[in-house]
Design an enzyme around this catalytic site. Sequence first.
Site, PDB file in Angstrom:
ATOM      1  N   VAL A 111       0.838  -1.196   0.000  1.00 38.74           N
ATOM      2  CA  VAL A 111       0.000   0.000   0.000  1.00 38.74           C
ATOM      3  C   VAL A 111       0.871   1.243   0.000  1.00 38.74           C
ATOM      4  O   VAL A 111       1.801   1.361   0.797  1.00 38.74           O
ATOM      5  CB  VAL A 111      -0.918   0.015   1.250  1.00 38.74           C
ATOM      6  CG1 VAL A 111      -1.777   1.265   1.282  1.00 38.74           C
ATOM      7  CG2 VAL A 111      -1.774  -1.235   1.311  1.00 38.74           C
ATOM      8  N   CYS A 112       0.559   2.172  -0.904  1.00 36.42           N
ATOM      9  CA  CYS A 112       1.264   3.446  -0.967  1.00 36.42           C
ATOM     10  C   CYS A 112       0.415   4.492  -0.254  1.00 36.42           C
ATOM     11  O   CYS A 112      -0.531   5.039  -0.823  1.00 36.42           O
ATOM     12  CB  CYS A 112       1.504   3.852  -2.422  1.00 36.42           C
ATOM     13  SG  CYS A 112       2.443   5.380  -2.575  1.00 36.42           S
ATOM     14  N   LEU A 113       0.724   4.703   1.001  1.00 34.52           N
ATOM     15  CA  LEU A 113       0.032   5.700   1.814  1.00 34.52           C
ATOM     16  C   LEU A 113       1.111   6.409   2.618  1.00 34.52           C
ATOM     17  O   LEU A 113       1.827   5.768   3.403  1.00 34.52           O
ATOM     18  CB  LEU A 113      -0.995   5.010   2.729  1.00 34.52           C
ATOM     19  CG  LEU A 113      -1.907   5.890   3.559  1.00 34.52           C
ATOM     20  CD1 LEU A 113      -2.786   6.775   2.673  1.00 34.52           C
ATOM     21  CD2 LEU A 113      -2.785   5.037   4.471  1.00 34.52           C
TER      22      LEU A 113
END
Length: 183
Positions: A111-113
């Site tokens: 996840v790119c957060l």
Amino acid sequence: MIRLFKVKEKQKQEAENATARGPLKKQSAGELRLHKDISELNLPKSCTISFPNGKDDLMTFEISIKPDEGYYMGGKFLFSFNVSGIYPHEAPKVKCKTKVYHPNIDLEGNVCLNILREDWKPVLNINTIVYGLYHLFTEPNHEDPLNHEAAGVLRDNPKAFRSNVKTAMAGGRVGDTNFARCI
């Protein structure tokens, strides 16, 4: 003097009783903070939490997100959280267990957060992460992608992106990738 002797005798008896029941596990600072975060969790109606290893293992849990708006409306997406003992000084490790066609989630579930990486601060909590994940589904971001192909389609042709998302969520094939049904 006699009272002091009785107090010491009572403490010794309590210690022996505790040993007979088995040693009590002392919680780490990270476990205590996580317990506080989970007890104060204020999830949106479309999110649920579960503990696959039982409620005694708070350090591993899952959050299910069912977006009620946007491209992913009607889908159900499962995220696993693994929290280290030094939480909140280190962000939890979050993976998407549902294969999803998304610019900010790759096909392996990474996840790119930003708050899970460089913008993590100890004042942030599990609630902040859940709302960040929910926001990824209501407002996917093509500017900071993990899935570059999905990001390009979102940027250049939002109508085709919507179609690809619907196909993927229905258990279809997008490009060379097959997706499991998640509606």
